[in-house]
Design an enzyme around this catalytic site. Sequence first.
Site, PDB file in Angstrom:
ATOM      1  N   ASN A   9       1.270  -1.079   0.257  1.00 29.34           N
ATOM      2  CA  ASN A   9      -0.453  -0.454  -0.117  1.00 29.34           C
ATOM      3  C   ASN A   9       1.043   0.967   0.093  1.00 29.34           C
ATOM      4  O   ASN A   9       1.311   1.611   1.128  1.00 29.34           O
ATOM      5  CB  ASN A   9      -0.933  -0.053   1.131  1.00 29.34           C
ATOM      6  CG  ASN A   9      -1.525   0.930   1.320  1.00 29.34           C
ATOM      7  OD1 ASN A   9      -1.491   1.711   0.032  1.00 29.34           O
ATOM      8  ND2 ASN A   9      -1.983   1.310   2.565  1.00 29.34           N
ATOM      9  N   TRP A  10       0.592   2.097  -1.104  1.00 29.93           N
ATOM     10  CA  TRP A  10       2.126   2.884  -1.204  1.00 29.93           C
ATOM     11  C   TRP A  10       1.076   4.657  -0.676  1.00 29.93           C
ATOM     12  O   TRP A  10       2.178   5.112  -0.562  1.00 29.93           O
ATOM     13  CB  TRP A  10       2.197   3.258  -2.960  1.00 29.93           C
ATOM     14  CG  TRP A  10       2.585   2.284  -3.313  1.00 29.93           C
ATOM     15  CD1 TRP A  10       3.584   1.333  -3.043  1.00 29.93           C
ATOM     16  CD2 TRP A  10       3.615   2.296  -5.143  1.00 29.93           C
ATOM     17  NE1 TRP A  10       4.393   0.825  -3.618  1.00 29.93           N
ATOM     18  CE2 TRP A  10       4.161   1.428  -5.033  1.00 29.93           C
ATOM     19  CE3 TRP A  10       2.830   3.017  -5.790  1.00 29.93           C
ATOM     20  CZ2 TRP A  10       4.834   1.228  -6.401  1.00 29.93           C
ATOM     21  CZ3 TRP A  10       3.405   3.245  -7.411  1.00 29.93           C
ATOM     22  CH2 TRP A  10       4.784   2.026  -7.186  1.00 29.93           C
ATOM     23  N   LYS A  11      -0.161   3.979  -0.191  1.00 29.86           N
ATOM     24  CA  LYS A  11      -0.651   5.362   0.491  1.00 29.86           C
ATOM     25  C   LYS A  11      -0.215   6.433  -0.827  1.00 29.86           C
ATOM     26  O   LYS A  11      -0.358   6.651  -1.488  1.00 29.86           O
ATOM     27  CB  LYS A  11      -0.383   6.004   1.392  1.00 29.86           C
ATOM     28  CG  LYS A  11       0.196   4.575   2.580  1.00 29.86           C
ATOM     29  CD  LYS A  11      -0.170   4.450   4.208  1.00 29.86           C
ATOM     30  CE  LYS A  11       0.642   3.472   4.433  1.00 29.86           C
ATOM     31  NZ  LYS A  11       0.115   3.460   6.280  1.00 29.86           N
ATOM     32  N   HIS A 102      -9.351   0.506   4.981  1.00 26.71           N
ATOM     33  CA  HIS A 102      -7.911   1.004   5.750  1.00 26.71           C
ATOM     34  C   HIS A 102      -8.158   1.487   6.677  1.00 26.71           C
ATOM     35  O   HIS A 102      -8.904   2.994   6.908  1.00 26.71           O
ATOM     36  CB  HIS A 102      -6.945   1.499   4.492  1.00 26.71           C
ATOM     37  CG  HIS A 102      -5.883   1.744   5.677  1.00 26.71           C
ATOM     38  ND1 HIS A 102      -5.227   2.593   6.148  1.00 26.71           N
ATOM     39  CD2 HIS A 102      -4.529   0.791   5.135  1.00 26.71           C
ATOM     40  CE1 HIS A 102      -3.801   2.541   6.465  1.00 26.71           C
ATOM     41  NE2 HIS A 102      -3.440   1.305   5.763  1.00 26.71           N
ATOM     42  N   GLU A 104      -6.892   4.316   7.728  1.00 26.44           N
ATOM     43  CA  GLU A 104      -6.495   5.721   7.734  1.00 26.44           C
ATOM     44  C   GLU A 104      -8.300   5.959   6.893  1.00 26.44           C
ATOM     45  O   GLU A 104      -8.081   7.208   6.874  1.00 26.44           O
ATOM     46  CB  GLU A 104      -5.483   5.705   6.616  1.00 26.44           C
ATOM     47  CG  GLU A 104      -3.918   6.091   7.535  1.00 26.44           C
ATOM     48  CD  GLU A 104      -2.992   5.300   6.494  1.00 26.44           C
ATOM     49  OE1 GLU A 104      -3.049   5.489   5.340  1.00 26.44           O
ATOM     50  OE2 GLU A 104      -1.642   5.013   7.509  1.00 26.44           O
ATOM     51  N   GLU A 174      -4.682  -5.408  11.264  1.00 27.67           N
ATOM     52  CA  GLU A 174      -4.042  -4.274  10.469  1.00 27.67           C
ATOM     53  C   GLU A 174      -4.097  -3.435  11.655  1.00 27.67           C
ATOM     54  O   GLU A 174      -5.634  -2.334  12.009  1.00 27.67           O
ATOM     55  CB  GLU A 174      -4.108  -3.585   9.270  1.00 27.67           C
ATOM     56  CG  GLU A 174      -4.206  -4.292   8.493  1.00 27.67           C
ATOM     57  CD  GLU A 174      -3.038  -3.194   7.073  1.00 27.67           C
ATOM     58  OE1 GLU A 174      -2.160  -3.112   6.487  1.00 27.67           O
ATOM     59  OE2 GLU A 174      -3.914  -1.889   6.914  1.00 27.67           O
ATOM     60  N   GLY A 180       2.111   2.284  10.741  1.00 25.35           N
ATOM     61  CA  GLY A 180       3.320   3.341  10.357  1.00 25.35           C
ATOM     62  C   GLY A 180       4.139   3.784  11.607  1.00 25.35           C
ATOM     63  O   GLY A 180       4.360   4.758  11.671  1.00 25.35           O
ATOM     64  N   SER A 218       3.611  -2.626  10.618  1.00 18.34           N
ATOM     65  CA  SER A 218       4.789  -2.627  10.475  1.00 18.34           C
ATOM     66  C   SER A 218       5.873  -3.580   9.927  1.00 18.34           C
ATOM     67  O   SER A 218       6.764  -3.486  10.789  1.00 18.34           O
ATOM     68  CB  SER A 218       5.196  -1.480  11.581  1.00 18.34           C
ATOM     69  OG  SER A 218       4.932  -0.356  12.272  1.00 18.34           O
ATOM     70  N   GLY A 239       2.672  -1.133   4.571  1.00 20.84           N
ATOM     71  CA  GLY A 239       2.586   0.775   3.968  1.00 20.84           C
ATOM     72  C   GLY A 239       4.712   1.199   3.329  1.00 20.84           C
ATOM     73  O   GLY A 239       5.120   0.720   2.867  1.00 20.84           O
ATOM     74  N   GLY A 240       5.218   1.894   4.396  1.00 18.17           N
ATOM     75  CA  GLY A 240       6.356   2.554   4.462  1.00 18.17           C
ATOM     76  C   GLY A 240       7.061   1.158   3.834  1.00 18.17           C
ATOM     77  O   GLY A 240       7.812   1.687   2.778  1.00 18.17           O
TER      78      GLY A 240
HETATM   79  C1  PEP Z   1      -1.159  -0.251   5.282  1.00 18.83           C
HETATM   80  O1  PEP Z   1      -0.577   1.145   5.180  1.00 18.83           O
HETATM   81  O2  PEP Z   1      -1.691  -1.092   5.434  1.00 18.83           O
HETATM   82  C2  PEP Z   1       0.379  -0.785   6.592  1.00 18.83           C
HETATM   83  C3  PEP Z   1       0.346  -1.663   7.377  1.00 18.83           C
HETATM   84  O3  PEP Z   1       1.595   0.578   6.694  1.00 18.83           O
HETATM   85  P1  PEP Z   1       2.576   0.418   7.626  1.00 18.83           P
HETATM   86  O4  PEP Z   1       3.065  -0.999   6.476  1.00 18.83           O
HETATM   87  O5  PEP Z   1       3.682   1.352   7.355  1.00 18.83           O
HETATM   88  O6  PEP Z   1       2.806  -0.113   9.032  1.00 18.83           O
END
Ligand code: PEP
Length: 261
Positions: A9-11, A102, A104, A174, A180, A218, A239-240
């Site tokens: 997930n590039w956000k 998600h 966010e 999640e 994040g 994470s 994500g990151g």
């Molecule tokens: C996500 O955005 O779904 C996510 C899990 O982010 P991160 O890996 O940065 O925690």
Amino acid sequence: MKKIWLYGNWKMNMIPSEAEEYCKKLLDALKKEPGAYSKENLEICLFPPFISLPAVLASISKAGMVRAGVQDGYFEDSGAFTGEVSLKMAASAGASAALAGHSERRHIFGEENEIVAKKLHKALQIGLTGVLCFGETLAQREAGETMAVVDEQLRSAFEGLDGTEGKGLILAYEPVWAIGTGKNATPSDAQEVCAHARRLAARKFGEGDYIPVLYGGSVKESNARELLSQKDIDGALVGGASLKADSFLAIYEAFRKGFEA
Ligand code: PEP
């Protein structure tokens, strides 16, 4: 070795030229060791922002191994919904998957379970892979409410789907406090929730269609092996660490090398 779903997930990151460069790096890395990256053992799906979806699709189209989806999409097909992009439009542009719920979207944009369900149902109805994201906040975990929160999120998303619509569904646990933040759930806590989600899905959709259960929050190279080795964790929503092709692929590599060791 079990198959791993590696979803990125590039956000709100990566303009088209960056997306193109990323895909080139990813495909080069996949080609370098073709035996290690077969469809039987790895499924990769990238979730770029809408603006970069065409660049991703154009870059990955020949590879076959990498899919692309959208991070969100509206459940109505068209109409007076300023600023929205419909799931149908995303599908016609070539997306083959969509995230729904998600954290966010839920916490920054106020999406409640009811909206999440509509988006998930629409995605599944039009043949997209629907990735349902769910998870508790830190306050809910500390209050011992994790399973109740997760139950409610899953129950409301499943309501109205019939037993055949599990095909195309992916669940992604999640925990909100892990996204994040650099703090991942312990492998055993993640396993416990993922196993529970799998049981609920089996009760609703039967055992026929395999519904993958991913963990997100994470995930990175250093914790991937332990998390992905859990019995009920089929993959990672990242994500990151998905923002660089090498750190993204390193997550799968950590699992694969750990398995082979
Ligand atoms: C996500 O955005 O779904 C996510 C899990 O982010 P991160 O890996 O940065 O925690």
